[in-house]
Write a protein that holds these residues in place. Structure first.
Motif, PDB file in Angstrom:
ATOM      1  N   GLY A 396      -9.880  50.750   0.059  1.00 32.22           N
ATOM      2  CA  GLY A 396      -9.259  48.875   0.591  1.00 32.22           C
ATOM      3  C   GLY A 396     -10.052  48.319   1.413  1.00 32.22           C
ATOM      4  O   GLY A 396     -10.616  50.152   2.075  1.00 32.22           O
ATOM      5  N   PRO A 397     -10.757  47.436   1.343  1.00 35.33           N
ATOM      6  CA  PRO A 397     -11.493  47.424   3.029  1.00 35.33           C
ATOM      7  C   PRO A 397     -11.457  47.463   4.228  1.00 35.33           C
ATOM      8  O   PRO A 397      -9.625  47.938   5.067  1.00 35.33           O
ATOM      9  N   ARG A 398     -11.482  48.102   5.541  1.00 35.08           N
ATOM     10  CA  ARG A 398     -11.410  49.018   6.473  1.00 35.08           C
ATOM     11  C   ARG A 398     -11.526  47.854   7.350  1.00 35.08           C
ATOM     12  O   ARG A 398     -10.680  47.314   8.680  1.00 35.08           O
ATOM     13  N   HIS A 399     -12.307  46.427   7.322  1.00 34.34           N
ATOM     14  CA  HIS A 399     -12.434  46.082   7.904  1.00 34.34           C
ATOM     15  C   HIS A 399     -12.227  44.051   6.805  1.00 34.34           C
ATOM     16  O   HIS A 399     -13.713  44.712   5.841  1.00 34.34           O
ATOM     17  N   LEU A 400     -11.485  43.422   7.807  1.00 39.94           N
ATOM     18  CA  LEU A 400     -12.027  42.108   5.985  1.00 39.94           C
ATOM     19  C   LEU A 400     -12.655  40.262   6.963  1.00 39.94           C
ATOM     20  O   LEU A 400     -11.459  39.542   7.625  1.00 39.94           O
ATOM     21  N   PRO A 401     -13.243  40.690   8.053  1.00 40.07           N
ATOM     22  CA  PRO A 401     -14.037  39.569   8.690  1.00 40.07           C
ATOM     23  C   PRO A 401     -13.912  38.254   7.903  1.00 40.07           C
ATOM     24  O   PRO A 401     -14.429  38.388   6.977  1.00 40.07           O
ATOM     25  N   VAL A 402     -13.387  37.205   8.475  1.00 37.59           N
ATOM     26  CA  VAL A 402     -12.854  35.547   7.592  1.00 37.59           C
ATOM     27  C   VAL A 402     -13.543  34.568   9.242  1.00 37.59           C
ATOM     28  O   VAL A 402     -13.439  35.103  10.081  1.00 37.59           O
ATOM     29  N   ALA A 403     -13.954  32.910   8.085  1.00 40.21           N
ATOM     30  CA  ALA A 403     -13.886  31.734   8.950  1.00 40.21           C
ATOM     31  C   ALA A 403     -12.965  31.124   8.409  1.00 40.21           C
ATOM     32  O   ALA A 403     -12.156  31.178   6.911  1.00 40.21           O
ATOM     33  N   PHE A 404     -12.399  30.763   9.280  1.00 38.36           N
ATOM     34  CA  PHE A 404     -11.306  29.153   8.561  1.00 38.36           C
ATOM     35  C   PHE A 404     -11.449  27.989   9.283  1.00 38.36           C
ATOM     36  O   PHE A 404     -11.990  28.072  10.845  1.00 38.36           O
ATOM     37  N   ASP A 405     -11.174  27.357   9.282  1.00 37.97           N
ATOM     38  CA  ASP A 405     -10.848  25.578  10.016  1.00 37.97           C
ATOM     39  C   ASP A 405     -10.656  25.601  11.060  1.00 37.97           C
ATOM     40  O   ASP A 405     -10.248  25.465  12.229  1.00 37.97           O
ATOM     41  N   ARG A 406      -8.820  25.722  10.421  1.00 36.26           N
ATOM     42  CA  ARG A 406      -7.311  25.975  11.196  1.00 36.26           C
ATOM     43  C   ARG A 406      -6.488  26.058  10.764  1.00 36.26           C
ATOM     44  O   ARG A 406      -7.170  26.813   9.592  1.00 36.26           O
ATOM     45  N   VAL A 407      -5.318  26.970  11.025  1.00 32.98           N
ATOM     46  CA  VAL A 407      -3.969  27.272  10.831  1.00 32.98           C
ATOM     47  C   VAL A 407      -3.107  26.101  10.506  1.00 32.98           C
ATOM     48  O   VAL A 407      -2.382  25.502  11.917  1.00 32.98           O
ATOM     49  N   ALA A 408      -2.767  25.856   9.227  1.00 37.27           N
ATOM     50  CA  ALA A 408      -1.651  25.168   8.746  1.00 37.27           C
ATOM     51  C   ALA A 408      -0.336  25.441   9.264  1.00 37.27           C
ATOM     52  O   ALA A 408      -0.159  26.654   9.934  1.00 37.27           O
ATOM     53  N   GLU A 409       0.764  24.604   9.332  1.00 44.22           N
ATOM     54  CA  GLU A 409       1.445  24.638   9.598  1.00 44.22           C
ATOM     55  C   GLU A 409       2.558  25.765   8.283  1.00 44.22           C
ATOM     56  O   GLU A 409       1.958  25.516   6.659  1.00 44.22           O
ATOM     57  N   HIS A 410       3.398  25.879   9.062  1.00 43.37           N
ATOM     58  CA  HIS A 410       4.017  27.547   7.372  1.00 43.37           C
ATOM     59  C   HIS A 410       5.190  26.133   6.556  1.00 43.37           C
ATOM     60  O   HIS A 410       5.783  25.983   7.180  1.00 43.37           O
ATOM     61  N   VAL A 411       4.657  26.359   5.425  1.00 41.15           N
ATOM     62  CA  VAL A 411       5.451  26.156   4.021  1.00 41.15           C
ATOM     63  C   VAL A 411       6.445  28.240   3.491  1.00 41.15           C
ATOM     64  O   VAL A 411       5.317  28.009   2.935  1.00 41.15           O
ATOM     65  N   PRO A 412       7.284  27.930   3.711  1.00 41.17           N
ATOM     66  CA  PRO A 412       7.444  29.269   3.111  1.00 41.17           C
ATOM     67  C   PRO A 412       7.108  29.249   1.539  1.00 41.17           C
ATOM     68  O   PRO A 412       7.409  28.095   1.164  1.00 41.17           O
ATOM     69  N   LEU A 413       7.294  30.640   0.881  1.00 44.96           N
ATOM     70  CA  LEU A 413       6.829  30.639  -0.063  1.00 44.96           C
ATOM     71  C   LEU A 413       7.981  30.221  -1.698  1.00 44.96           C
ATOM     72  O   LEU A 413       9.324  30.888  -0.208  1.00 44.96           O
ATOM     73  N   PRO A 414       8.822  29.573  -1.808  1.00 41.95           N
ATOM     74  CA  PRO A 414      10.146  29.117  -2.081  1.00 41.95           C
ATOM     75  C   PRO A 414      10.770  30.757  -3.188  1.00 41.95           C
ATOM     76  O   PRO A 414       9.882  31.683  -3.683  1.00 41.95           O
ATOM     77  N   GLU A 415      11.828  30.426  -3.099  1.00 44.33           N
ATOM     78  CA  GLU A 415      12.298  32.251  -2.954  1.00 44.33           C
ATOM     79  C   GLU A 415      12.254  32.478  -5.103  1.00 44.33           C
ATOM     80  O   GLU A 415      12.380  33.791  -5.441  1.00 44.33           O
ATOM     81  N   ALA A 416      11.843  31.428  -5.666  1.00 44.38           N
ATOM     82  CA  ALA A 416      12.311  32.035  -7.346  1.00 44.38           C
ATOM     83  C   ALA A 416      10.902  32.477  -7.151  1.00 44.38           C
ATOM     84  O   ALA A 416       9.863  32.626  -8.192  1.00 44.38           O
ATOM     85  N   SER A 417       9.779  32.352  -6.484  1.00 42.02           N
ATOM     86  CA  SER A 417       7.982  32.525  -6.275  1.00 42.02           C
ATOM     87  C   SER A 417       7.751  33.638  -6.034  1.00 42.02           C
ATOM     88  O   SER A 417       6.389  33.983  -6.092  1.00 42.02           O
ATOM     89  N   ALA A 418       8.430  35.015  -5.593  1.00 45.16           N
ATOM     90  CA  ALA A 418       8.731  35.970  -4.987  1.00 45.16           C
ATOM     91  C   ALA A 418       9.750  36.954  -6.213  1.00 45.16           C
ATOM     92  O   ALA A 418      10.772  36.533  -5.879  1.00 45.16           O
ATOM     93  N   ALA A 419       8.927  37.566  -6.445  1.00 49.12           N
ATOM     94  CA  ALA A 419       9.426  38.602  -7.208  1.00 49.12           C
ATOM     95  C   ALA A 419       9.609  39.868  -6.617  1.00 49.12           C
ATOM     96  O   ALA A 419       9.124  40.598  -6.274  1.00 49.12           O
ATOM     97  N   VAL A 420      11.021  40.370  -6.838  1.00 52.42           N
ATOM     98  CA  VAL A 420      11.445  41.889  -6.411  1.00 52.42           C
ATOM     99  C   VAL A 420      11.707  42.772  -7.339  1.00 52.42           C
ATOM    100  O   VAL A 420      11.875  44.345  -7.097  1.00 52.42           O
ATOM    101  N   HIS A 421      11.454  42.750  -8.742  1.00 52.40           N
ATOM    102  CA  HIS A 421      12.083  43.790  -9.177  1.00 52.40           C
ATOM    103  C   HIS A 421      10.995  45.042  -9.799  1.00 52.40           C
ATOM    104  O   HIS A 421      10.005  44.266  -9.418  1.00 52.40           O
TER     105      HIS A 421
END
Length: 422
Positions: A396-421
């Motif tokens: 995997g990358p040792r570093h991953l430099p990225v650029a972005f314009d801004r950080v948007a508000e947090h919107v949780p990932l719906p529970e049905a969209s995350a699997a734990v099986h």
């Protein structure tokens, strides 16, 4: 070493950014014998999957024939007993059952599921911290601290001790980095593993005296039908759980962000369609698996596979990343496609040694990648390819430099969209 063999080229750090052309070459001979070492590298999907289920393939290095060589330094040494991933049934099965009691089914079936809210809070907090900035190293600022915080909480390791064990873990991983002249790396890795074991032994004693809700407390106090691990077994496997519990997930997240940025349509789909998080992570585990190969396997008998007989006692490498891109198994395998219908990858291995922490890694990957995709607006790479860590096993990358314009508000990932099986 003599002239560079195909396996040696795969181990060369120069190949780390894109080893897949070498894997493609390797698949031309499904069972490739390295002449200088006698290693048999198996690189095609069905053959790997078959051997992962074959009881004649041992994970115990003590079964290696005398004089057999390895191009990689060992992960472990004789000062501690082998961990469960370096043992065969029934010893492996007993240790895995004991380790699973406080982690997953059948005794703790909701353990990972019940961590979901806390995990979501950790990853959203890390992305919150990027607000007011327009550049970041996503390895140092998100992909590394997220799974470290999770495994510390799960095991009962003080988060403030991270600077201490990070140095030790880095040395342990470097000890299995490359072939060639690694004698000093091996010595450093063994010293680091013992120092980490001593640190965890102290924590085990603290948890024995004052148990909490964490896994170390459960492992040192819980008395099931099979009893408990011995103290040295517990310490050895605690080292494994701490290292493997975050190292592979760091790579899953970092490889995932890099792949999504190289495939903007998939990034946009994840951003706008949270339900795609599950398939995105599964395809990433196929396309860019954090564990690229399993180098420490040994035949207990002569085994014929793909027209080649691997003799008893021979070292065998199972090239998971090569198998995951086998065109005999996956259509258009070098294309990243989270919408493909069949993603039965080898990213978590298969059989009795399938990844112990797969349900947790899946959830961490889904939450982290959705958080990054949905909140870092106009996300883009600063450097491509980024610098990679040297290990050909944990890639995997040792570093991953990225650029972005801004950080948007947090919107949780719906529970049905995350699997734990698993």
């Amino acid at each position: 070493m003599p002239s560079s063999s195909l396996l040696q080229q795969i181990l060369d750090p120069a190949a780390r950014a894109d080893p897949y052309p070498l894997y493609r070459e390797l698949r031309k001979t499904p069972v490739h014998r390295d002449e200088s070492t006698g290693i048999h590298a198996v690189s095609t999907y069905w053959e790997i999957r078959t051997l992962l289920q074959d009881p004649r393939i041992s994970s115990d290095a003590r079964n290696l024939a005398p004089g057999a060589r390895s191009l990689l330094a060992p992960e472990e040494d004789a000062t501690l007993p082998p961990t469960m991933i370096r043992l065969d049934p029934p010893e492996h099965d007993r240790l895995r059952r004991l380790a699973m009691r406080p982690f997953g089914p059948p005794h703790s079936p909701r353990r990972v599921h019940e961590m979901r809210g806390e995990l979501s809070g950790v990853i959203s907090g890390l992305v919150d911290a990027l607000a007011g900035h327009n550049e970041a190293d996503l390895v140092d600022e998100v992909a590394y601290p997220f799974p470290v915080a999770v495994i510390c909480k799960l095991l009962g390791v003080p988060r403030e001790d991270e600077p201490r064990f990070r140095v030790l873990v880095d040395a342990i991983v470097a000890g299995i980095a490359t072939g060639g002249d690694t004698a000093e790396q091996q010595r450093t890795a063994q010293r680091s593993r013992m120092e980490l074991a001593e640190y965890l032994a102290g924590l085990v004693e603290e948890h024995r005296r004052d148990p909490g809700e964490d896994m170390l407390s459960a492992l040192v106090t819980d008395e099931g039908r099979e009893g408990r691990m011995s103290l040295v077994e517990l310490i050895s496997n605690a080292v494994l759980l701490l290292v493997a519990g975050h190292e592979t997930t760091v790579n899953l997240i970092a490889n995932g962000v890099l792949t999504l940025l190289r495939n903007p349509e998939a990034l946009e789909r994840l951003r706008t369609t949270p339900s795609s998080a599950i398939a995105t992570v599964e395809e990433l585990l196929r396309f860019e698996p954090p564990v690229q190969l399993l180098p420490q396997r040994t035949t207990l008998a002569d085994i014929e596979i793909a027209g080649t007989v691997i003799p008893a006692g021979a070292p065998v490498w199972l090239m998971l990343a090569a198998g995951n891109r086998d065109p005999q198994r996956f259509r258009d395998p070098d294309r990243f496609d989270p919408q493909r219908e069949d993603i039965q990858h080898l990213g978590f291995g298969f059989g009795v040694h399938s990844c112990f922490g797969a349900p947790l890694a899946r959830m961490e990957g889904q939450l982290a990648l959705y958080e990054i995709a949905s909140r870092l607006e106009n996300l883009r790479l600063v450097e491509d390819p980024p610098p990679y860590r040297p290990s050909p096993v944990l890639r995997g990358p040792r570093h991953l430099p990225v650029a972005f314009d801004r950080v948007a508000e947090h919107v949780p990932l719906p529970e049905a969209s995350a699997a734990v099986h698993g």
